[in-house]
Design a protein around this motif. Structure first.
Motif, short mmCIF file in Angstrom:
data_model
loop_
_atom_site.label_atom_id
_atom_site.label_comp_id
_atom_site.label_asym_id
_atom_site.label_seq_id
_atom_site.Cartn_x
_atom_site.Cartn_y
_atom_site.Cartn_z
N PHE A 140 -4.16 5.34 8.67
CA PHE A 140 -4.61 5.23 7.28
C PHE A 140 -3.45 5.03 6.32
O PHE A 140 -3.56 4.30 5.33
CB PHE A 140 -5.43 6.45 6.90
CG PHE A 140 -6.87 6.38 7.33
CD1 PHE A 140 -7.31 5.43 8.24
CD2 PHE A 140 -7.80 7.29 6.84
CE1 PHE A 140 -8.63 5.37 8.65
CE2 PHE A 140 -9.14 7.23 7.24
CZ PHE A 140 -9.55 6.28 8.14
N ARG A 141 -2.30 5.68 6.59
CA ARG A 141 -1.16 5.51 5.70
C ARG A 141 -0.64 4.07 5.75
O ARG A 141 -0.35 3.47 4.71
CB ARG A 141 -0.04 6.49 6.08
CG ARG A 141 1.25 6.29 5.27
CD ARG A 141 1.00 6.41 3.77
NE ARG A 141 0.92 7.78 3.33
CZ ARG A 141 0.59 8.16 2.11
NH1 ARG A 141 0.29 7.22 1.19
NH2 ARG A 141 0.53 9.43 1.77
N LEU A 142 -0.53 3.50 6.95
CA LEU A 142 -0.08 2.12 7.02
C LEU A 142 -1.08 1.18 6.35
O LEU A 142 -0.68 0.25 5.63
CB LEU A 142 0.13 1.69 8.47
CG LEU A 142 0.56 0.22 8.67
CD1 LEU A 142 1.81 -0.11 7.87
CD2 LEU A 142 0.76 -0.09 10.14
N ALA A 143 -2.37 1.43 6.52
CA ALA A 143 -3.37 0.60 5.86
C ALA A 143 -3.19 0.64 4.35
O ALA A 143 -3.28 -0.39 3.66
CB ALA A 143 -4.77 1.06 6.26
N GLN A 144 -2.94 1.82 3.81
CA GLN A 144 -2.73 1.97 2.37
C GLN A 144 -1.49 1.21 1.89
O GLN A 144 -1.51 0.50 0.89
CB GLN A 144 -2.61 3.46 2.01
CG GLN A 144 -2.28 3.73 0.55
CD GLN A 144 -0.81 4.05 0.34
OE1 GLN A 144 -0.25 4.89 1.03
NE2 GLN A 144 -0.18 3.39 -0.62
N ILE A 145 -0.39 1.34 2.64
CA ILE A 145 0.85 0.66 2.26
C ILE A 145 0.66 -0.85 2.26
O ILE A 145 1.06 -1.54 1.33
CB ILE A 145 1.99 1.07 3.23
CG1 ILE A 145 2.36 2.55 3.02
CG2 ILE A 145 3.21 0.19 3.02
CD1 ILE A 145 3.31 3.08 4.08
N VAL A 146 0.04 -1.36 3.32
CA VAL A 146 -0.14 -2.81 3.44
C VAL A 146 -1.03 -3.33 2.32
O VAL A 146 -0.72 -4.34 1.67
CB VAL A 146 -0.74 -3.16 4.82
CG1 VAL A 146 -1.15 -4.62 4.88
CG2 VAL A 146 0.25 -2.84 5.92
N HIS A 147 -2.14 -2.64 2.06
CA HIS A 147 -3.07 -3.10 1.03
C HIS A 147 -2.46 -3.04 -0.36
O HIS A 147 -2.55 -3.99 -1.14
CB HIS A 147 -4.35 -2.27 1.07
CG HIS A 147 -5.39 -2.72 0.09
ND1 HIS A 147 -5.48 -2.19 -1.19
CD2 HIS A 147 -6.35 -3.67 0.17
CE1 HIS A 147 -6.46 -2.78 -1.84
NE2 HIS A 147 -7.00 -3.68 -1.05
#
Length: 405
Positions: A140-147
């Motif tokens: 979820f953290r990587l998804a947030q950073i990418v988005h």
């Protein structure tokens, strides 16, 4: 350095808490349902399979690495820099971060085929999380950073066996050592793909130790880091300053471009310093102070002081991801190899960047002074100094470990 007792350490390192078992896929939004978007990522892990679709992998150490394709749906109406955790399970993609696709891969060829299908296939971002993270936390953290960063890069997560327990600091640290050959092999496999133009490594907290060890190990084997690894970004690195100096030198030359996010008010790193014998951590120094300023300039390392950047993170340990401006800086400039010395960088926070011999104030306010840490960065080795040969540094029986079989 302020002293913290055991009770204070527990308070400092305890997460806010959220539902566990968020990895079971839910139906993707269809029709008129409004969502902000989705993030497709490839996840490599040295964790042990949990045997549950709700968690996929637990905090124990796996006998071999695994690859998984995961899609995360991002809801509308959320504040940038935040992960919208579900209040109950299953998650609702209209209001929560939600996994909508999971596919296990059995071969490297499958991973390469996935990479070539991505729109941003030429640039790769490899993210390595920090201490006290579940598999779902990292996803979820990587998804947030990418988005939130709008980066033009294909996201790859490397997640190592963290038990996600506040009392598991030493276990987690040993797990990073357990995983360094796995990360090295993952980076080698990625760099060996002709469709990959360049690689950025983004590591947070204890994950920075793992990143540095894998790159150092690669440098010892080959004399230098693979040239496709162009950028290394360390966010709040939980690394002994003197150890970092050794790792940096021993990875050989030429090195990737290094950027380090630091914050002298990082409470998590203050706790780490206490646990590790009051040794200053790289992510908590003031890069504008001597001897750090001169040593960083000499090494050509960009150090960005986030001390005066304000986020909702009470530990001041995740500013790189929770500040909308900083995460945009990562996605739009650092990953693309752009410098931070021109007038286009106007973040508005009190940030000081030390860039290859020049100290540049970014924004209107310079970083505040703090007490000088007790230890200093060791002087880099002379270019004429010979490093020990690989056979005296590595186990002779060590064989390259394949990412998947």
């Amino acid at each position: 350095m302020q002293k913290y007792g055991t009770a204070a350490l527990i308070v400092l390192l305890t997460s806010c808490g959220h539902p566990k078992g968020v990895m079971a896929p839910v139906p993707a939004p269809i029709g008129g349902t409004k969502v902000a978007g989705k993030v497709d990522m490839l996840v490599a892990t040295t964790r042990q399979p949990s045997g549950s679709t709700a968690t996929l992998f637990d905090g124990e150490r796996g006998s071999k690495p695994h690859l998984t394709e995961i899609t995360v749906s991002i809801p509308n109406g959320r504040e940038q820099g935040s992960v919208q955790w579900p209040k109950k399970l299953p998650p609702d993609p209209r209001t929560d971060f939600a996994v909508t696709n999971v596919r296990q891969m059995e071969t490297v060829a499958e991973g390469r085929a996935w990479f070539r299908q991505q729109a941003n296939g030429s640039h790769a971002l490899v993210f390595i999380h920090g201490f006290n993270n579940t598999y779902g936390d990292a996803v979820f953290r990587l998804a947030q950073i990418v988005h939130d960063s709008n980066m033009q890069a294909t996201p790859i997560l490397f997640t190592w066996p963290s038990r996600a327990e506040i009392t598991g600091y030493l276990y987690d640290k040993e797990s990073t050592n357990y995983s360094r050959s796995g990360l090295e092999q993952a980076l080698r496999t990625l760099a060996g793909d002709p469709s990959v133009k360049d690689i950025t490594v983004l590591a947070h907290s204890m994950g920075s130790w793992l990143a540095m060890e894998a790159l150092r190990q690669m440098g010892i084997r080959d004399g230098r880091v693979d040239p496709k690894i162009k950028n290394v970004i360390l966010a709040s690195p939980d690394i002994d300053i003197q150890v970092f100096a050794k790792q940096y030198v021993e990875m050989g030359e030429p090195r990737p471009r290094f950027t380090i996010f630091m914050s002298s008010d990082d409470k998590a790193l203050a706790a780490s310093s206490f646990i590790t014998g009051r040794v200053s951590r790289l992510g908590a120094i003031n890069p504008a102070e001597e001897p750090y300023r001169s040593r960083l300039e000499k090494a050509g390392i960009t150090a960005i002081d986030l001390t005066k950047v304000e986020t909702k993170d009470g530990l001041n340990h995740g500013k790189f991801a929770e500040s909308p401006e900083i995460v945009q800086l990562i996605g739009q400039r650092l990953i693309m190899g752009q410098t931070l010395t021109d007038s286009n960088v106007t973040l508005g926070q009190g940030i000081t960047a030390v860039v290859g011999g020049t100290v540049t104030n970014i924004g209107a306010v310079a970083a505040g002074a703090v007490a000088a840490p007790a230890t200093i960065v060791e002087r880099p080795l002379s270019a004429k100094t010979k490093r020990p040969p690989a056979e005296t540094t590595l186990d002779e029986d060590l064989k390259p470990q394949q990412l998947v079989r």
